[in-house]
Every structure is written in structure tokens, then in C-alpha cells.
Design an enzyme around this catalytic site. Structure first.
Site, PDB file in Angstrom:
ATOM      1  N   GLU A   1       0.799  -1.213   0.000  1.00  0.00           N
ATOM      2  CA  GLU A   1       0.000   0.000   0.000  1.00  0.00           C
ATOM      3  C   GLU A   1       0.840   1.276   0.000  1.00  0.00           C
ATOM      4  O   GLU A   1       0.479   2.263  -0.642  1.00  0.00           O
ATOM      5  CB  GLU A   1      -0.929   0.015   1.226  1.00  0.00           C
ATOM      6  CG  GLU A   1      -2.076  -0.961   1.160  1.00  0.00           C
ATOM      7  CD  GLU A   1      -3.163  -0.515   0.183  1.00  0.00           C
ATOM      8  OE1 GLU A   1      -3.080   0.612  -0.333  1.00  0.00           O
ATOM      9  OE2 GLU A   1      -4.080  -1.301  -0.058  1.00  0.00           O
TER      10      GLU A   1
ATOM     11  N   SER B   1     -27.885 -27.272  51.705  1.00  0.00           N
ATOM     12  CA  SER B   1     -26.988 -27.823  52.731  1.00  0.00           C
ATOM     13  C   SER B   1     -25.523 -27.510  52.474  1.00  0.00           C
ATOM     14  O   SER B   1     -24.650 -28.101  53.122  1.00  0.00           O
ATOM     15  CB  SER B   1     -27.176 -29.345  52.807  1.00  0.00           C
ATOM     16  OG  SER B   1     -28.476 -29.676  53.231  1.00  0.00           O
TER      17      SER B   1
END
Length: 793
Positions: free
Chosen positions: A91, A354
């Protein structure tokens, strides 16, 4: 004398210099003024999406920005060098040198366009592309000379305001990749399922070229076009000599394969929680293990897929050493409205059932009240106005503390809590990090040990880790920066004893003598709340602690689902799938404060401290700090008392004698060990005889040792046979009464509680199950009676 005049060229230059100087000043002033009037539209902050990642950087969940765009943080250091090579060489080779515009590239692009009549190469630098990206957020993008000029001016502005690195970061985070995907990091995860730091050459080339035409080259829609464009980049890299031809040829072999576009959504509820806790963070690193999280999410979904509608589940796995969460499943299926998948049950308040019992037994051991084999009584009894029952409505009579904890028996637990004190226990639990929530206006009471309070899964898991951390509980940590908060809840010795008790619990379906081999040793506890609203299983190995919850987020009952049936099997599946360490399968070293000794029932003390005749049952027990506490004294029983009973008998007749007798006796002092009165129905006839006082001689005055009550069942004879009426399919209905007491009477059929009556009140019940049965009437005073009968089919 004549003077020569300066050359015309030099004179012209001298005349032009002021104009050039002032022209430059005017130009620079104009540019500065334009920069002030039309400043570059820079982001005020790095407005990327909020990204929550696992401990290895794998995205768990991304939250789109205000515009619905998926954009992840990225820097040159966090992306692959291969991608930077492909991007810059394809690029903008002169990115690090030009001032934002590359005149040579622009002239080349213009000449190519004039020659071919179409755009062959754009000529835009990365800086110009960043300018276009930022500008396109506010204006419609069109390709016109004016627009190109605008990009050039904006690029120069950007170069003046930002460093090259800052400009590159803007591109890395904002380059368009199709749809709502922006930036190389988001594109790498969306299309390739991996971070941008681990790209291959082929993948780097693909992502470098996609922003040129993201819609036409999206690999999930147009893989052929994407591959053509990618190969063009690869060829350029070979031509430039950045990558060798052999490397490029190998890269071209890779086909373009893309996942279907979808944003990451793992540990979704935790990610949402962390985002709320860190609203300004762009990237939040959690402690989650990404692979384990995915595995357990799939396992939870498949495991519970057949549960009734509106049912959800939660799972939490933590590392005991660091208290960091490794897996967090907040609901059965995130986003499922039918199952309320948006409700995070890891931090929801629920009845713990429990699951608090191990801490109660550990505290009792620390307080010197019990050892592992202390004699407790599992029988119907009242604690003021509170009368607890067991999960299966059956009772076991005399049990050891270890056995009571393993079976999660309710009555022994309530007995212990009554002796420790519910307020003190709640304060100790709160200090351990388990915040308890009580209904408004209520205070800790005996029901809390059976789930009569509110707790959260994350707190329970953090506290249960204490059994593998020498008694130290901790707060669960979800990010590496979370503070490490540890609190001692039990001594190392008490924690070890409780863990040893819970570890000796066989897995469901396994024998107690099962050879574990290399399987992890797991100390586990289940819980079920009242009305089957919550099913729990919490357990741990040396390395991990796991918590599982199943229920309905709206609090409605889930009949038939309880901890051991619903949650526990998943806990063991999870434990077996965790990375195992060498210490997970081997027993841990016994702490110096813990010793194993022989003790005797019913007294509960060391076997070597009592005569052999008083040691009716001998067993090995774990003790702490040398303490061997005796069996608890009974609460309010008038019939007899546990402990050593010393008295005199007539040496000839064997009858008991008192201090005042009318006839002479040859006295002999003897001693017996008494069992708790409420345990009597479960004792053998031989054991009862050995613990019963001899008959008092007729000539002796009462010494107050005899029973004050004697029960008898009216309405059914011992050894009776019940037969249904001819042709009738109905059970035999009986009216029964317990005579001899005015106190409450508990009725048990084959050891299971069936009813309670007051004094001489009748019990009317149908008996239809064929076979041999035992009926027991047990008064609160400890008086009891028992008979056997048979029901014919």
C-alpha cells in the site's frame, strides 16, 4: 568612472525575494488559519469496541461502539510483523518518509488513469486513506478531484498533528473490512478466528488487500475474488524481495477459507459484568481459560438440554492457588428468553441448601466440640418451635459426625448449630466471604444451616476453596488486577479433617472401596433448597474448586431435581475434564495438629481411657490438637442421660440398690456407658441391655434413676398381621395412640418419619405396603416403644 550594473537575472531574484518571503508567510498563515477553522476530525478517544478477552488474549465477547461497529484495539506491536510487511510494501512503501502525500505515486496514478481511462492504482498513501476513513464518517464518500484534493490536504494536516505511529494505529483500528467490521484485529477474529498477531503470510496478504474493496472481496461471500487479490499481494512481495519466491509459492497453496461472520460470544455474562465494572476500558483481560470455557459451555448446554422449560444452570471453576476464575457459565443458554438466559445465576441470591454444613462441622471441630467420629443422634427432636426433618424423611439413629456430614443429615446439623449459635456461625461465614441474605426483619436462626438464607454461587465457591487452601477462603478474581482477598475460616487441621470426610464420599454409583487410581480426589457437597427450587454441587481438588447450580431463575419449584441427581454428575464431569496435577490424585500430608486415634461409643472419648466393658463400639477418629471431646449431653431428655453411670448392685442378685434399703445387701460398685435416649430405637437388644440400669431391689427406696415414662402403642399388637378386606383394594386403616406420655410423639415406619401426635392424640393412617414393617413411637422425653407387624398382599 562608470559602474557596471548587476546582471538582469540576479536583479530579478532580488526583487522577487521579498515577495517569496511574504508569500511563504502568507501561505503558511493561510494554512494555519485553515487548520484552525477546519481542524482534522480526530477521534477524541480511541473509540474502539469494548473487547473482553481470555487470559491468553482470545476474545470472549465484544461490545460494538455507539454506531454498531466492531472495532478492536490494535497497535503495531500487537499485530503480526508479516501483516505490517504486506501492508506497507503493497500500500505505501514510503510511509515512514513522505509528508502524508507521495507526489510520485499520484503522478503515476494520474498517468495510468489518462492512458487507460480507468483507475489502475489509487496513488493514495496510508495517511490519505486514514484521512478518507475519518472524513467518510461525516461526509458521503465519492471519487472526485475535489475529494482527492481534500484527502491530500487532510493527510498533510494529519502528518502535522500526529506521529507516524499514531497514524498507523488509526489505520490498523479503522480500515474497513466489510459490513460492520473495522480494523485488522476485528477482521482477523471475524474471518479467520485468530488474533492478528498469529497470521500466516497468506492470511497477512489477504487482510492487507481487503480494505481496497471490502464488499467485493469479503472472504465469507466472495472467496474467489478474495484469493485473486491476495495472490496479487503475494506476487508483489516476491517481486520486491520482501518474501522469497518459495515462501510465496507455499503461501499461495493456502485456500481462502473464512468462518461465517459472527462476533465472539463466550462467557457472555461475565463479559457484560466486567464491562459494567470497567466502563472506560477498551480491552479487558479476564482470567478465563478460553478453551476450557468453550468446552464447559457446550457441556452445560448439552447436559441440561432436556430440563423443563424456564430452567437454567450456572457453573464456576476457580484456580485454588490464585483464586482466579477459569470458567464462568452464568446461564444455561445466553439470550434464551424461555430460560431467562440473560440472568446471571453466578451472582444471583439463592437458598444454599446444605452447602454450608461443611463449615459448621469444621467450626465445631475447631471449637473442640466434636471429632470426626463424635456420636450424634439423627432422630426426630425439637429445638424450641423448630422441628427439622431429613431430605428423605427417614432417620438413622446414632451416627458419627463424619457420617452425618456425608449423608447431609439435617437433625445433627441443626443440633450442632444450636450449640454453636446461629448468630456466631453467620458472623464466621460472613467473615469467610459468604454474604448471607435474610428476609427483611429476620435474623440468623437454626433454619439457615438447611438453606434458610440467601447466598451466591461465587461466594460459596470462594469459601469452599478453603478446604484445599489450609482453611483460607478467598474472593473469586475475574481479572488479573482484582485484589487478592484471603480470609481464614478454619484452622488448617479442621479444614483437612472436613476435606478428608468429604473426599471419602464415593462418587454416585461407586463403592466406597473403589480404587480411584489416577482420578482426582474430590471433596464434594450437594445441597437442595426447600421446595426443589435450587440444586447445588460444590467440590474441589487440590488445584481447582467447582460450583454448579441448577434451578429456575424466577424461583419456581423444579420437582424431582435435587443436588445429588441433577448438579453432582455435572460436577464430576467437569472435574474429570480439568487439567490434572500429580497432587490431585494423591492423599495430602496430615497436618501436625491432626492425629488418628481409637475412640469408643457411646462415650465418644479415647479408647485407652475407658475400661473395655464401656467400649461398646470402637472406631478410628481424626482429632485436632489432642482434643477428644465426649458425646454431647442430652437436651431435656427425662428418661436417661448419655455418659458413664456409676451405681451399686447386690453382688448376689445383681439388682440395683440405693442409699436406703430395708434389708442388708452385699454391695458392689459397677459402671455402665449410657447411650442418648433418642438413639434407643436403633440399638440392638444386646446393646440396650448392656446400657440399661438393673432393676431396683424391692426393699430399696427410689433413687431417681428409673424412667419417668414408659410408652405403649394402642391399636396394634406386636407381631400382628394385617389383611385387606376380601375384594378390597384399599389399604388397612388403623387408629393408633402412644400411651404413657403427654408430650409430643414422633412416629416412624421402618425408620422413616410419618407423623407427629400430641400426647394421647390418635394417629389415623393407612398401611398398604406388603411385607414386614417396624413401627416406632418416640417421645420428646426420650421414652420410646417399638413393635413389628406384617401386611399381606
Amino acid at each position: 568612472m562608470s559602474h557596471s550594473s548587476p546582471p538582469p537575472a540576479r536583479a530579478r531574484i532580488r526583487r522577487l525575494l521579498p515577495w517569496l518571503r511574504w508569500g511563504t508567510v502568507a501561505l503558511l498563515s493561510s494554512l494555519l488559519l485553515l487548520d484552525l477553522i477546519f481542524p482534522p476530525q480526530l477521534p477524541k478517544a480511541r473509540d474502539t469496541s469494548t473487547l473482553v478477552v481470555a487470559r491468553d488474549g482470545t476474545p470472549l465477547r465484544a461490545f460494538a461502539d455507539a454506531d454498531g461497529v466492531w472495532r478492536y484495539p490494535a497497535t503495531p506491536e500487537t499485530v503480526s510483523p508479516l501483516y505490517l510487511d504486506a501492508l506497507l510494501n503493497y500500500e505505501d512503501r514510503w510511509f515512514w518518509r513522505h509528508p502524508g502525500v507521495n507526489p510520485v505515486a499520484l503522478l503515476r496514478a494520474g498517468r495510468q488513469m489518462l492512458g487507460s481511462g480507468e483507475v489502475v492504482s489509487g496513488g493514495s498513501t496510508l495517511t490519505m486513506q486514514v484521512a478518507r476513513i475519518l472524513d467518510s464518517k461525516r461526509t458521503r464518500h465519492t471519487r472526485t478531484p475535489f475529494r482527492k484534493l481534500r484527502q491530500i490536504l487532510r493527510a498533510i494536516q494529519l502528518e502535522a498533528h500526529l506521529s507516524k505511529r499514531e497514524i498507523l494505529i488509526l489505520y490498523l483500528e479503522r480500515a474497513p473490512f466489510g459490513g460492520t467490521i473495522e480494523g485488522v484485529e476485528a477482521a482477523s477474529w471475524a474471518y479467520l478466528g485468530k488474533p492478528a498477531s498469529r497470521l500466516s503470510k497468506a492470511e497477512a496478504a489477504l487482510l492487507a488487500v481487503l480494505p481496497q474493496s471490502p464488499s467485493r472481496r469479503r472472504p465469507d461471500r466472495h472467496p474467489e475474488a478474495a484469493q485473486v487479490a491476495r495472490d496479487k499481494v503475494l506476487d508483489r512481495m516476491a517481486t520486491l524481495g520482501v518474501w522469497s519466491r518459495a515462501e510465496v509459492d507455499d503461501a499461495r497453496i493456502e485456500s481462502v477459507v473464512s468462518r461465517q461472520l459472527q462476533s465472539p460470544l463466550s462467557a457472555a455474562l461475565l463479559a457484560q459484568r466486567l464491562r459494567v465494572a470497567h466502563p472506560k476500558a477498551e480491552r479487558i483481560t479476564s482470567t478465563i481459560d478460553a478453551n476450557l470455557q468453550r468446552t464447559l459451555e457446550e457441556r452445560v448446554t448439552s447436559y441440561f438440554s432436556n430440563l423443563p422449560e424456564r430452567t437454567s444452570a450456572a457453573l464456576l471453576v476457580i484456580d485454588n492457588d490464585t483464586m482466579e476464575a477459569r470458567a464462568y457459565v452464568g446461564s444455561l443458554r445466553f439470550g434464551d428468553k424461555e430460560r431467562l438466559g440473560h440472568v446471571d445465576m453466578v451472582q444471583a441470591w439463592r437458598s444454599p441448601g446444605s452447602t454450608l454444613k461443611p463449615f459448621l462441622y469444621g467450626m465445631a471441630i475447631d471449637d473442640g466440640m466434636i471429632h470426626s467420629e463424635s456420636l450424634l443422634v439423627d432422630a426426630p427432636q425439637s429445638f424450641g418451635d423448630y422441628r427439622p426433618g431429613n431430605f428423605g424423611a427417614s432417620f438413622n439413629g446414632p451416627v458419627s459426625a463424619a457420617h452425618a456430614l456425608r449423608l447431609s443429615l439435617n437433625v445433627p446439623a441443626v443440633d450442632l448449630l444450636d450449640r454453636i449459635g446461629p448468630h456466631r456461625f453467620a458472623a464466621r461465614i460472613d467473615h469467610a466471604g459468604i454474604a448471607l441474605k435474610f428476609p427483611q426483619g429476620s435474623k440468623p436462626n437454626l433454619a439457615l444451616i438447611l438453606g434458610g438464607t440467601g447466598a451466591r454461587l461465587e461466594d460459596l465457591v470462594g469459601a469452599h476453596a478453603a478446604f484445599n487452601r489450609n482453611g483460607i477462603a478467598g474472593r473469586v478474581r475475574y481479572t488479573p488486577g482484582d485484589p487478592k482477598i484471603d480470609r481464614r475460616v478454619l484452622s488448617p487441621g479442621a479444614a483437612w479433617i472436613v476435606r478428608e470426610i468429604l473426599e471419602s464420599n464415593p462418587r454416585p454409583g461407586e463403592l466406597e472401596q473403589y480404587d480411584r487410581g489416577s482420578r482426582p480426589r474430590v471433596a464434594w457437597k450437594t445441597g437442595t433448597s426447600y421446595g426443589f427450587r435450587d440444586a447445588w454441587a460444590v467440590g474441589g481438588t487440590r488445584r481447582y474448586t467447582v460450583g454448579v447450580w441448577v434451578g429456575r431463575p424466577d424461583g419456581t419449584p423444579l420437582p424431582g431435581q435435587y443436588g445429588a441427581l441433577t448438579a453432582l454428575p455435572l460436577l464430576f464431569e467437569v472435574v474429570d475434564s480439568l487439567p490434572a496435577g500429580t497432587r490431585d490424585a494423591s492423599p495430602s500430608r496430615v497436618p501436625a495438629t491432626v492425629a488418628e486415634i481409637d475412640i469408643c461409643w457411646p462415650l465418644g472419648i479415647a479408647a485407652d481411657s475407658v475400661p473395655a466393658a464401656l467400649c461398646q463400639r470402637r472406631m478410628k477418629a481424626w482429632t485436632l490438637d489432642g482434643a477428644v471431646p465426649p458425646t454431647f449431653a442430652e437436651r431435656g431428655a427425662r428418661l436417661w442421660h448419655a455418659g458413664r453411670e456409676r451405681f451399686e448392685i447386690d453382688a448376689d442378685s445383681g439388682e440395683r440398690i440405693s442409699a436406703v434399703c430395708s434389708l442388708p445387701h452385699r454391695a458392689e460398685t459397677v459402671e455402665i456407658a449410657r447411650w442418648p435416649a433418642l438413639a434407643s430405637p436403633w440399638l440392638s437388644a444386646e446393646t440396650r441391655r448392656a446400657s440399661t440400669l438393673p432393676r431396683l431391689a424391692d426393699d430399696c427406696m427410689a433413687d431417681g434413676r428409673d424412667a419417668s415414662e414408659e410408652l405403649r402403642i394402642e391399636g396394634l399388637n406386636d407381631g400382628a398381621t394385617l389383611v385387606r378386606a376380601p375384594g378390597s383394594e384399599h389399604a388397612v386403616r388403623l387408629s393408633l395412640r402412644a400411651l404413657g406420655t403427654d408430650r409430643d410423639v414422633q412416629w416412624l415406619l421402618d425408620g422413616r418419619w410419618i407423623a407427629e401426635t400430641e400426647g394421647r392424640q390418635s394417629l389415623i393412617r393407612d398401611f398398604g405396603d406388603p411385607g414386614e414393617h417396624t413401627l416406632t413411637a418416640l417421645a420428646d422425653s426420650g421414652a420410646w416403644t417399638q413393635l413389628e407387624f406384617r401386611v399381606l398382599e
